[in-house]
Design a protein around this motif. Structure first.
Motif, mmCIF file in Angstrom:
data_model
loop_
_atom_site.group_PDB
_atom_site.id
_atom_site.type_symbol
_atom_site.label_atom_id
_atom_site.label_comp_id
_atom_site.label_asym_id
_atom_site.label_seq_id
_atom_site.Cartn_x
_atom_site.Cartn_y
_atom_site.Cartn_z
ATOM 1 N N GLN A 79 21.668 69.395 30.342
ATOM 2 C CA GLN A 79 20.550 68.968 29.510
ATOM 3 C C GLN A 79 19.260 69.031 30.319
ATOM 4 O O GLN A 79 19.177 68.512 31.431
ATOM 5 N N PHE A 80 18.257 69.685 29.728
ATOM 6 C CA PHE A 80 16.915 69.723 30.295
ATOM 7 C C PHE A 80 16.024 68.830 29.430
ATOM 8 O O PHE A 80 16.011 68.979 28.210
ATOM 9 N N ASN A 81 15.294 67.927 30.044
ATOM 10 C CA ASN A 81 14.278 67.118 29.358
ATOM 11 C C ASN A 81 12.934 67.722 29.750
ATOM 12 O O ASN A 81 12.548 67.668 30.920
ATOM 13 N N VAL A 82 12.255 68.305 28.777
ATOM 14 C CA VAL A 82 11.089 69.139 29.054
ATOM 15 C C VAL A 82 9.808 68.468 28.560
ATOM 16 O O VAL A 82 9.751 67.996 27.432
ATOM 17 N N SER A 83 8.786 68.472 29.419
ATOM 18 C CA SER A 83 7.442 68.026 29.053
ATOM 19 C C SER A 83 6.545 69.256 29.035
ATOM 20 O O SER A 83 6.560 70.046 29.982
ATOM 21 N N LEU A 84 5.773 69.402 27.968
ATOM 22 C CA LEU A 84 4.888 70.553 27.816
ATOM 23 C C LEU A 84 3.441 70.093 27.798
ATOM 24 O O LEU A 84 3.120 69.066 27.186
ATOM 25 N N ASP A 85 2.563 70.867 28.457
ATOM 26 C CA ASP A 85 1.122 70.592 28.409
ATOM 27 C C ASP A 85 0.361 71.847 28.808
ATOM 28 O O ASP A 85 0.946 72.835 29.257
ATOM 29 N N GLY A 86 -0.952 71.793 28.627
ATOM 30 C CA GLY A 86 -1.802 72.936 28.918
ATOM 31 C C GLY A 86 -1.943 73.242 30.398
ATOM 32 O O GLY A 86 -2.217 74.385 30.775
ATOM 33 N N LEU A 87 -1.777 72.246 31.253
ATOM 34 C CA LEU A 87 -1.922 72.472 32.690
ATOM 35 C C LEU A 87 -0.807 73.348 33.255
ATOM 36 O O LEU A 87 -0.966 73.932 34.332
ATOM 37 N N GLN A 88 0.321 73.477 32.537
ATOM 38 C CA GLN A 88 1.415 74.332 32.995
ATOM 39 C C GLN A 88 1.238 75.785 32.545
ATOM 40 O O GLN A 88 1.976 76.658 32.982
ATOM 41 N N GLU A 89 0.256 76.022 31.668
ATOM 42 C CA GLU A 89 0.013 77.386 31.190
ATOM 43 C C GLU A 89 -0.496 78.280 32.326
ATOM 44 O O GLU A 89 -0.955 77.798 33.358
ATOM 45 N N VAL A 90 -0.417 79.598 32.113
ATOM 46 C CA VAL A 90 -0.923 80.578 33.064
ATOM 47 C C VAL A 90 -1.969 81.416 32.347
ATOM 48 O O VAL A 90 -1.606 82.202 31.469
ATOM 49 N N PRO A 91 -3.258 81.227 32.624
ATOM 50 C CA PRO A 91 -3.829 80.196 33.499
ATOM 51 C C PRO A 91 -3.820 78.833 32.804
ATOM 52 O O PRO A 91 -3.740 78.754 31.576
ATOM 53 N N PRO A 92 -3.936 77.764 33.589
ATOM 54 C CA PRO A 92 -3.967 76.421 32.998
ATOM 55 C C PRO A 92 -5.148 76.270 32.042
ATOM 56 O O PRO A 92 -6.184 76.901 32.211
ATOM 57 N N ASN A 93 -4.972 75.419 31.020
ATOM 58 C CA ASN A 93 -6.070 75.140 30.096
ATOM 59 C C ASN A 93 -6.224 73.625 29.927
ATOM 60 O O ASN A 93 -5.344 72.861 30.312
ATOM 61 N N ALA A 94 -7.348 73.225 29.345
ATOM 62 C CA ALA A 94 -7.667 71.799 29.201
ATOM 63 C C ALA A 94 -7.291 71.253 27.830
ATOM 64 O O ALA A 94 -7.813 70.230 27.403
ATOM 65 N N SER A 95 -6.342 71.894 27.153
ATOM 66 C CA SER A 95 -5.929 71.407 25.835
ATOM 67 C C SER A 95 -5.409 69.971 25.928
ATOM 68 O O SER A 95 -4.662 69.639 26.858
ATOM 69 N N PRO A 96 -5.761 69.131 24.953
ATOM 70 C CA PRO A 96 -5.169 67.797 24.901
ATOM 71 C C PRO A 96 -3.750 67.835 24.316
ATOM 72 O O PRO A 96 -3.082 66.807 24.235
ATOM 73 N N GLY A 97 -3.303 69.013 23.935
ATOM 74 C CA GLY A 97 -1.977 69.168 23.342
ATOM 75 C C GLY A 97 -0.870 68.809 24.323
ATOM 76 O O GLY A 97 -1.014 68.959 25.537
ATOM 77 N N SER A 98 0.219 68.337 23.767
ATOM 78 C CA SER A 98 1.383 68.008 24.586
ATOM 79 C C SER A 98 2.630 68.166 23.724
ATOM 80 O O SER A 98 2.557 68.303 22.506
ATOM 81 N N GLY A 99 3.760 68.142 24.398
ATOM 82 C CA GLY A 99 5.021 68.248 23.678
ATOM 83 C C GLY A 99 6.179 67.792 24.532
ATOM 84 O O GLY A 99 6.050 67.630 25.752
ATOM 85 N N THR A 100 7.294 67.569 23.874
ATOM 86 C CA THR A 100 8.534 67.239 24.556
ATOM 87 C C THR A 100 9.654 68.017 23.890
ATOM 88 O O THR A 100 9.572 68.368 22.705
ATOM 89 N N ALA A 101 10.690 68.285 24.671
ATOM 90 C CA ALA A 101 11.847 69.005 24.134
ATOM 91 C C ALA A 101 13.092 68.619 24.904
ATOM 92 O O ALA A 101 13.016 68.190 26.064
ATOM 93 N N ILE A 102 14.212 68.792 24.243
ATOM 94 C CA ILE A 102 15.514 68.688 24.889
ATOM 95 C C ILE A 102 16.196 70.033 24.695
ATOM 96 O O ILE A 102 16.281 70.537 23.570
ATOM 97 N N ALA A 103 16.640 70.610 25.805
ATOM 98 C CA ALA A 103 17.376 71.870 25.765
ATOM 99 C C ALA A 103 18.772 71.625 26.310
ATOM 100 O O ALA A 103 18.928 71.031 27.382
ATOM 101 N N MET A 104 19.774 72.035 25.557
ATOM 102 C CA MET A 104 21.168 71.930 25.981
ATOM 103 C C MET A 104 21.635 73.333 26.343
ATOM 104 O O MET A 104 21.401 74.284 25.591
ATOM 105 N N PHE A 105 22.328 73.464 27.496
ATOM 106 C CA PHE A 105 22.681 74.774 28.030
ATOM 107 C C PHE A 105 24.120 74.789 28.515
ATOM 108 O O PHE A 105 24.528 73.941 29.298
ATOM 109 N N ASP A 106 24.898 75.769 28.047
ATOM 110 C CA ASP A 106 26.288 75.984 28.448
ATOM 111 C C ASP A 106 26.292 77.014 29.570
ATOM 112 O O ASP A 106 25.856 78.149 29.377
#
Length: 174
Positions: free
Chosen positions: A28-55
């Motif tokens: 299980q991956f617990n993922v946090s998403l935001d604009g600072l992780q983008e390439v190139p980083p951006n100043a978006s106030p947007g955010s997100g979360t996700a759960i990824a399950m992987f076999d």
């Protein structure tokens, strides 16, 4: 009277035999998403979360998440690989998402094939990217890192059985 050494010996043999039946581990991956992780980083106030399950044998992955506070309207969503944080990579599979909104959900399933690609996934070289009209290259991004192994039910049953056998053995000695 039960021979405690014999009980433990049989338990170890049973455990070894059953462990051989286990074929895959679920991560299980617990993922946090935001604009600072983008390439190139951006100043978006947007955010997100996700759960990824992987076999880790079949390469099957399932992703469920949400995003909010986008500057632009959502326009696409993908799982990308294989690249470390700060580097771009190609699309592995698309994600279903709520289109044309600033807050919504996304999900999807796909298969990452090949032992090397499965290892790359477990080593943090995949990421989720949610795109918008304002940031067509991606408004938020989240690297899949630090997976947590989820015990498969068979192993849990074996461990529970061994614990029960140990309790029974202790009670009979008393």
């Amino acid at each position: 009277m039960i021979n405690r050494g014999l009980v433990h010996c049989f338990a170890a043999i049973a455990l070894a035999g059953l462990c051989g039946l286990a074929q895959a581990d679920l991560w299980q991956f617990n993922v946090s998403l935001d604009g600072l992780q983008e390439v190139p980083p951006n100043a978006s106030p947007g955010s997100g979360t996700a759960i990824a399950m992987f076999d880790d044998v079949s390469g099957a992955m399932s992703i469920n998440g949400s995003f909010s506070n986008f500057v632009g309207l959502s326009s696409n969503a993908h799982l990308h690989g294989f690249a470390p944080a700060g580097a771009p990579a190609g699309v592995l599979f698309g994600l279903s998402f709520t289109p044309g909104v600033t807050t919504g959900v996304f999900s999807g399933n796909g298969v990452i094939s090949g032992a090397g690609n499965i290892a790359n996934t477990l080593n943090g070289l995949t990421y989720i990217n949610i795109h918008s009209q304002t940031f067509p290259g991606g408004e938020i991004r989240g690297q899949l890192v630090n997976p947590v192994q989820i015990p498969e039910p068979g192993s849990m049953a074996v461990l529970g059985g061994l614990a029960l056998a140990s309790l029974v053995s202790r009670r009979r000695r008393q």
